[in-house]
Design an enzyme around this catalytic site. Structure first.
Site, mmCIF file in Angstrom:
data_model
loop_
_atom_site.group_PDB
_atom_site.id
_atom_site.type_symbol
_atom_site.label_atom_id
_atom_site.label_comp_id
_atom_site.label_asym_id
_atom_site.label_seq_id
_atom_site.Cartn_x
_atom_site.Cartn_y
_atom_site.Cartn_z
ATOM 1 N N LYS A 13 -1.743 -26.597 3.369
ATOM 2 C CA LYS A 13 -2.719 -26.455 2.296
ATOM 3 C C LYS A 13 -2.078 -26.792 0.935
ATOM 4 O O LYS A 13 -0.848 -26.881 0.835
ATOM 5 C CB LYS A 13 -3.271 -25.018 2.314
ATOM 6 C CG LYS A 13 -4.012 -24.676 3.623
ATOM 7 C CD LYS A 13 -4.501 -23.241 3.618
ATOM 8 C CE LYS A 13 -5.291 -22.911 4.871
ATOM 9 N NZ LYS A 13 -5.821 -21.531 4.858
ATOM 10 N N TYR A 53 -14.847 -25.860 6.931
ATOM 11 C CA TYR A 53 -14.968 -24.394 6.997
ATOM 12 C C TYR A 53 -16.414 -23.930 7.146
ATOM 13 O O TYR A 53 -16.746 -22.810 6.750
ATOM 14 C CB TYR A 53 -14.347 -23.772 5.736
ATOM 15 C CG TYR A 53 -12.828 -23.702 5.783
ATOM 16 C CD1 TYR A 53 -12.163 -23.058 6.830
ATOM 17 C CD2 TYR A 53 -12.050 -24.248 4.765
ATOM 18 C CE1 TYR A 53 -10.772 -22.977 6.871
ATOM 19 C CE2 TYR A 53 -10.648 -24.165 4.794
ATOM 20 C CZ TYR A 53 -10.032 -23.524 5.852
ATOM 21 O OH TYR A 53 -8.658 -23.425 5.901
ATOM 22 N N PHE A 61 -15.903 -15.298 0.395
ATOM 23 C CA PHE A 61 -14.790 -16.090 -0.151
ATOM 24 C C PHE A 61 -14.949 -17.603 0.081
ATOM 25 O O PHE A 61 -14.066 -18.371 -0.256
ATOM 26 C CB PHE A 61 -13.457 -15.604 0.441
ATOM 27 C CG PHE A 61 -13.394 -15.616 1.961
ATOM 28 C CD1 PHE A 61 -13.106 -16.791 2.646
ATOM 29 C CD2 PHE A 61 -13.637 -14.463 2.683
ATOM 30 C CE1 PHE A 61 -13.048 -16.810 4.042
ATOM 31 C CE2 PHE A 61 -13.584 -14.469 4.085
ATOM 32 C CZ PHE A 61 -13.291 -15.651 4.754
ATOM 33 N N ARG A 89 -0.888 -21.341 16.778
ATOM 34 C CA ARG A 89 -1.401 -20.155 16.077
ATOM 35 C C ARG A 89 -0.349 -19.048 16.025
ATOM 36 O O ARG A 89 -0.235 -18.344 15.023
ATOM 37 C CB ARG A 89 -2.667 -19.631 16.772
ATOM 38 C CG ARG A 89 -3.881 -20.516 16.611
ATOM 39 C CD ARG A 89 -4.400 -20.563 15.197
ATOM 40 N NE ARG A 89 -4.830 -19.267 14.708
ATOM 41 C CZ ARG A 89 -5.531 -19.098 13.585
ATOM 42 N NH1 ARG A 89 -5.885 -20.143 12.841
ATOM 43 N NH2 ARG A 89 -5.856 -17.901 13.169
ATOM 44 N N THR A 95 -3.905 -14.476 10.040
ATOM 45 C CA THR A 95 -4.609 -15.039 8.873
ATOM 46 C C THR A 95 -4.084 -14.414 7.580
ATOM 47 O O THR A 95 -3.844 -15.108 6.599
ATOM 48 C CB THR A 95 -6.130 -14.789 9.021
ATOM 49 O OG1 THR A 95 -6.575 -15.429 10.212
ATOM 50 C CG2 THR A 95 -6.895 -15.323 7.823
ATOM 51 N N ARG A 106 3.486 -17.923 8.152
ATOM 52 C CA ARG A 106 2.857 -17.084 7.118
ATOM 53 C C ARG A 106 3.668 -15.807 6.866
ATOM 54 O O ARG A 106 3.724 -15.316 5.739
ATOM 55 C CB ARG A 106 1.412 -16.753 7.515
ATOM 56 C CG ARG A 106 0.464 -17.963 7.380
ATOM 57 C CD ARG A 106 -0.865 -17.663 8.042
ATOM 58 N NE ARG A 106 -1.870 -18.709 7.827
ATOM 59 C CZ ARG A 106 -2.997 -18.793 8.533
ATOM 60 N NH1 ARG A 106 -3.246 -17.919 9.490
ATOM 61 N NH2 ARG A 106 -3.872 -19.757 8.285
ATOM 62 N N ASN A 116 -2.545 -18.778 1.909
ATOM 63 C CA ASN A 116 -1.739 -18.619 3.132
ATOM 64 C C ASN A 116 -1.172 -19.927 3.681
ATOM 65 O O ASN A 116 -0.826 -20.029 4.847
ATOM 66 C CB ASN A 116 -2.496 -17.810 4.188
ATOM 67 C CG ASN A 116 -3.769 -18.494 4.643
ATOM 68 O OD1 ASN A 116 -4.114 -19.569 4.156
ATOM 69 N ND2 ASN A 116 -4.466 -17.892 5.587
ATOM 70 N N HIS A 119 -3.154 -24.266 7.727
ATOM 71 C CA HIS A 119 -4.311 -24.141 8.623
ATOM 72 C C HIS A 119 -3.895 -24.576 10.022
ATOM 73 O O HIS A 119 -3.121 -25.517 10.179
ATOM 74 C CB HIS A 119 -5.456 -25.051 8.146
ATOM 75 C CG HIS A 119 -6.521 -25.204 9.188
ATOM 76 N ND1 HIS A 119 -7.524 -24.276 9.365
ATOM 77 C CD2 HIS A 119 -6.704 -26.148 10.150
ATOM 78 C CE1 HIS A 119 -8.286 -24.647 10.383
ATOM 79 N NE2 HIS A 119 -7.811 -25.789 10.882
ATOM 80 N N GLU A 130 -12.185 -30.874 14.380
ATOM 81 C CA GLU A 130 -11.370 -31.007 13.173
ATOM 82 C C GLU A 130 -10.629 -32.347 13.137
ATOM 83 O O GLU A 130 -10.550 -32.986 12.085
ATOM 84 C CB GLU A 130 -10.379 -29.837 13.099
ATOM 85 C CG GLU A 130 -11.095 -28.516 12.887
ATOM 86 C CD GLU A 130 -10.193 -27.289 12.872
ATOM 87 O OE1 GLU A 130 -10.688 -26.205 12.564
ATOM 88 O OE2 GLU A 130 -8.979 -27.413 13.168
HETATM 89 P P1 IDP Z 1 -7.376 -18.810 9.903
HETATM 90 O O1 IDP Z 1 -7.004 -19.807 8.834
HETATM 91 O O2 IDP Z 1 -6.222 -17.923 10.263
HETATM 92 O O3 IDP Z 1 -7.997 -19.470 11.140
HETATM 93 P P2 IDP Z 1 -10.065 -17.940 9.142
HETATM 94 O O4 IDP Z 1 -10.663 -16.595 9.427
HETATM 95 O O5 IDP Z 1 -10.582 -19.105 9.934
HETATM 96 O O6 IDP Z 1 -8.468 -17.801 9.303
HETATM 97 O O7 IDP Z 1 -10.234 -18.209 7.596
HETATM 98 C C1 IDP Z 1 -9.969 -19.479 7.049
HETATM 99 C C2 IDP Z 1 -9.232 -19.325 5.766
HETATM 100 O O8 IDP Z 1 -10.047 -18.638 4.825
HETATM 101 C C3 IDP Z 1 -7.950 -18.501 5.832
HETATM 102 O O9 IDP Z 1 -6.835 -19.209 6.322
HETATM 103 C C4 IDP Z 1 -7.786 -18.099 4.377
HETATM 104 O O10 IDP Z 1 -7.252 -19.205 3.616
HETATM 105 C C5 IDP Z 1 -9.226 -17.894 3.942
HETATM 106 N N1 IDP Z 1 -9.606 -16.479 4.022
HETATM 107 C C6 IDP Z 1 -9.858 -15.759 5.132
HETATM 108 N N2 IDP Z 1 -10.158 -14.483 4.827
HETATM 109 C C7 IDP Z 1 -10.092 -14.401 3.471
HETATM 110 C C8 IDP Z 1 -10.298 -13.328 2.533
HETATM 111 O O11 IDP Z 1 -10.602 -12.192 2.888
HETATM 112 N N3 IDP Z 1 -10.143 -13.660 1.222
HETATM 113 C C9 IDP Z 1 -9.801 -14.890 0.785
HETATM 114 N N4 IDP Z 1 -9.593 -15.913 1.627
HETATM 115 C C10 IDP Z 1 -9.740 -15.664 2.950
HETATM 116 MG MG MG Z 2 -9.833 -20.387 11.344
#
Ligand code: IDP
Ligand code: MG
Length: 158
Positions: A13, A53, A61, A89, A95, A106, A116, A119, A130
């Protein structure tokens, strides 16, 4: 069935790129033994990011996430190997970096969920969607890795 040609979509990212973590992240996937089949540095459009997304469109968010992902260039990659979706993963960590174990990307390299740094496809179905969103078919490179026979058990020596 488990396949050594399984593929996953991994993206560094904008915060990971700006913080100079591209080499460190690629090193981990290379050293694990996965094969790089596509890679590009790209400043993704908001439309692409919204689509990427789309499953999160109702989350509070979502708008901020699209803005964050649009804030600079991203390194988009496809990695291939046995169980690469799930193992990828595990290598990423949770996450939320606060829940991620040391030794994960992470867990070692970032602090807050909204920054974070990486992706990774999070289900068996998501890589196909994707990869086709981020890459044209011709950008996926077919080649034989010379390390293949040293990484997998049932490969013949050349
Ligand atoms: P992942 O990236 O681990 O698969 P997802 O639930 O698919 O997690 O969420 C996608 C992205 O959205 C996360 O990697 C993070 O950048 C962002 N995200 C997820 N939850 C939050 C939150 O509570 N606040 C802000 N950003 C979030
Ligand atoms: Mg995800």
């Amino acid at each position: 069935m488990a396949s050594i040609s399984e593929r996953t979509f991994i993206a560094i990212k904008p915060d990971g790129v700006q913080r100079g973590l591209v080499g460190e992240i690629i090193r981990r996937f290379e050293q694990k033994g996965f094969k790089l089949v596509a890679m590009k540095l790209t400043h993704a459009s908001e439309d692409l990011l919204r689509e990427h997304y789309i499953d999160l469109k109702d989350r509070p968010f979502y708008a901020g996430l699209v803005q964050y992902m649009h804030s600079g260039p991203i390194v988009a990659m496809v990695w291939e190997g046995l169980n690469v979706i799930k193992t990828g993963r595990v290598m990423l960590g949770e996450t939320n970096p606060m829940d991620s174990k040391p030794g994960t990307i992470r867990g070692d390299l970032c602090v807050q969920v909204g920054r974070n740094i990486i992706h990774g496809s999070d289900s068996v179905e998501s890589p196909q969607k994707e990869i086709s969103l981020w890459f044209k078919p011709a950008e996926l490179i077919d080649y034989r890795s010379c390390a293949h026979v040293r990484i997998y058990e049932r490969c013949r020596f050349p």
